[in-house]
Motif scaffolding. Structure first.
Motif, PDB file in Angstrom:
ATOM      1  N   ALA A  94       0.575  -1.609  -0.075  1.00 12.04           N
ATOM      2  CA  ALA A  94      -0.186  -0.033  -0.253  1.00 12.04           C
ATOM      3  C   ALA A  94       0.927   0.663  -0.085  1.00 12.04           C
ATOM      4  O   ALA A  94       0.184   2.333  -0.877  1.00 12.04           O
ATOM      5  CB  ALA A  94      -1.316  -0.203   1.486  1.00 12.04           C
TER       6      ALA A  94
ATOM      7  N   GLN B 166       0.811   3.797  -2.928  1.00 11.81           N
ATOM      8  CA  GLN B 166      -0.140   5.598  -2.871  1.00 11.81           C
ATOM      9  C   GLN B 166       1.250   6.235  -2.302  1.00 11.81           C
ATOM     10  O   GLN B 166       0.471   7.740  -2.405  1.00 11.81           O
ATOM     11  CB  GLN B 166      -0.678   5.339  -1.388  1.00 11.81           C
ATOM     12  CG  GLN B 166      -1.929   3.704  -2.169  1.00 11.81           C
ATOM     13  CD  GLN B 166      -2.952   4.590  -0.690  1.00 11.81           C
ATOM     14  OE1 GLN B 166      -4.042   3.853  -0.296  1.00 11.81           O
ATOM     15  NE2 GLN B 166      -2.269   3.081   0.388  1.00 11.81           N
ATOM     16  N   ASN B 167       2.176   6.283  -1.450  1.00  9.26           N
ATOM     17  CA  ASN B 167       3.298   7.421  -1.819  1.00  9.26           C
ATOM     18  C   ASN B 167       4.496   6.937  -1.901  1.00  9.26           C
ATOM     19  O   ASN B 167       5.368   7.205  -1.413  1.00  9.26           O
ATOM     20  CB  ASN B 167       3.171   6.649  -0.051  1.00  9.26           C
ATOM     21  CG  ASN B 167       1.810   6.997   0.302  1.00  9.26           C
ATOM     22  OD1 ASN B 167       0.917   7.646   0.559  1.00  9.26           O
ATOM     23  ND2 ASN B 167       1.876   5.661   1.651  1.00  9.26           N
TER      24      ASN B 167
ATOM     25  N   PRO C 157      -6.153   3.260  -8.147  1.00  9.93           N
ATOM     26  CA  PRO C 157      -7.746   2.125  -7.645  1.00  9.93           C
ATOM     27  C   PRO C 157      -8.060   1.470  -8.697  1.00  9.93           C
ATOM     28  O   PRO C 157      -8.687   0.990  -8.907  1.00  9.93           O
ATOM     29  CB  PRO C 157      -7.801   2.902  -6.415  1.00  9.93           C
ATOM     30  CG  PRO C 157      -8.485   4.057  -6.221  1.00  9.93           C
ATOM     31  CD  PRO C 157      -6.887   4.633  -6.492  1.00  9.93           C
TER      32      PRO C 157
ATOM     33  N   LEU D  52      -5.853   0.336   2.171  1.00 10.29           N
ATOM     34  CA  LEU D  52      -5.943   0.772   0.361  1.00 10.29           C
ATOM     35  C   LEU D  52      -7.307   1.454   0.374  1.00 10.29           C
ATOM     36  O   LEU D  52      -7.657   2.117  -0.579  1.00 10.29           O
ATOM     37  CB  LEU D  52      -5.965  -0.379  -0.657  1.00 10.29           C
ATOM     38  CG  LEU D  52      -4.247  -0.834  -0.781  1.00 10.29           C
ATOM     39  CD1 LEU D  52      -4.369  -2.223  -2.648  1.00 10.29           C
ATOM     40  CD2 LEU D  52      -3.266   0.345  -1.222  1.00 10.29           C
TER      41      LEU D  52
ATOM     42  N   TRP E 130      -7.347   5.175  -0.990  1.00 11.97           N
ATOM     43  CA  TRP E 130      -6.763   5.381  -2.312  1.00 11.97           C
ATOM     44  C   TRP E 130      -8.121   5.808  -3.370  1.00 11.97           C
ATOM     45  O   TRP E 130      -8.390   5.675  -3.389  1.00 11.97           O
ATOM     46  CB  TRP E 130      -6.343   4.009  -1.918  1.00 11.97           C
ATOM     47  CG  TRP E 130      -5.182   3.892  -4.135  1.00 11.97           C
ATOM     48  CD1 TRP E 130      -4.320   5.432  -4.331  1.00 11.97           C
ATOM     49  CD2 TRP E 130      -4.782   2.936  -4.776  1.00 11.97           C
ATOM     50  NE1 TRP E 130      -3.231   4.923  -5.261  1.00 11.97           N
ATOM     51  CE2 TRP E 130      -3.674   3.710  -5.413  1.00 11.97           C
ATOM     52  CE3 TRP E 130      -4.988   1.865  -4.495  1.00 11.97           C
ATOM     53  CZ2 TRP E 130      -3.349   2.885  -6.184  1.00 11.97           C
ATOM     54  CZ3 TRP E 130      -4.298   1.326  -5.776  1.00 11.97           C
ATOM     55  CH2 TRP E 130      -3.084   1.642  -6.327  1.00 11.97           C
ATOM     56  N   GLN E 131      -7.126   7.224  -3.292  1.00  7.25           N
ATOM     57  CA  GLN E 131      -8.397   7.890  -4.334  1.00  7.25           C
ATOM     58  C   GLN E 131      -8.482   7.569  -5.641  1.00  7.25           C
ATOM     59  O   GLN E 131      -7.275   7.453  -6.644  1.00  7.25           O
ATOM     60  CB  GLN E 131      -7.883   9.855  -4.449  1.00  7.25           C
ATOM     61  CG  GLN E 131      -8.134  10.059  -2.202  1.00  7.25           C
ATOM     62  CD  GLN E 131      -9.117   9.692  -2.442  1.00  7.25           C
ATOM     63  OE1 GLN E 131     -10.371  10.314  -2.596  1.00  7.25           O
ATOM     64  NE2 GLN E 131      -9.641   9.009  -0.893  1.00  7.25           N
TER      65      GLN E 131
END
Length: 195
Positions: free
Chosen positions: A80, A84-85, A158, A182, A185-186
């Motif tokens: 994740a 995401q980062n 996603p 998750l 997550w946008q």
């Protein structure tokens, strides 16, 4: 336990004149996040006795993570974070650029690779498939953090990803864990390429 994330991306989604940015970007996902350095990611994977790879091909990007069953919670959290980062550290961008330029220069060392390249350039005249996945020297020189972040935001989301988990798992437990890490997550809007 194996975690596989796939999404539309890669070469087919690369902007013109930035050939190779798909693979360049996706390989950087495992080179640092906002919470972990490249070294911390590598040490985590080593401690778990697992493997973590990311990349892209002609039509998709992927992230693959394998660990032992008892380490699956830690693995989901790492996955994740990577998805995401990503932080795209400048030091890693510079290193990857040098590695990529060397790979481009080695493309002509194998006659079979050269024949395949000539075929693609002849057959796919107005299509991204005519290019090499690693890009061109000119394009790789132009790829910077802004271009990488833009390509990442336009493809890694996603609603443009599928997560497959297989191995010795309890499906209910793994679904709950995935949702917990998750779930925020946008989604985004995937810009489909016009070819």
């Amino acid at each position: 336990v194996n975690f596989q994330v796939f999404g539309l991306g890669g070469q087919r989604f690369e902007p013109e004149h930035l050939e190779g940015i798909g693979l360049f970007t996706m390989e950087l996902l495992t080179k640092g996040t906002k919470a972990r350095s490249k070294r911390e990611i590598a040490e985590t994977i080593e401690r778990l006795g697992g493997s973590l790879v990311s990349g892209s091909g002609r039509n998709t990007y992927y992230v693959s993570l394998s660990v032992l069953k008892e380490d699956s919670d830690a693995a989901v959290e790492l996955l994740a974070d990577v998805l995401q980062n990503p932080s795209f550290p400048q030091k890693e961008i510079n290193k990857q650029r040098q590695d990529r330029l060397l790979a481009i220069r080695r493309l002509d060392e194998n006659w079979q690779t050269e024949v395949e390249r000539l075929f693609r350039q002849t057959y796919y005249k107005q299509h991204p498939y005519q290019n090499d996945l690693v890009g061109t020297e000119q394009a790789v020189q132009k790829i910077g953090r802004n271009e990488i972040e833009r390509f990442y935001r336009q493809t890694v989301m996603p609603n443009n990803a599928v997560l497959a988990v297989f191995g010795d798992i309890d499906p209910r437990e793994i679904v709950a864990k995935v949702k917990s890490v998750l779930g925020k997550w946008q989604p985004g809007t995937l810009a489909k390429p016009f070819i």
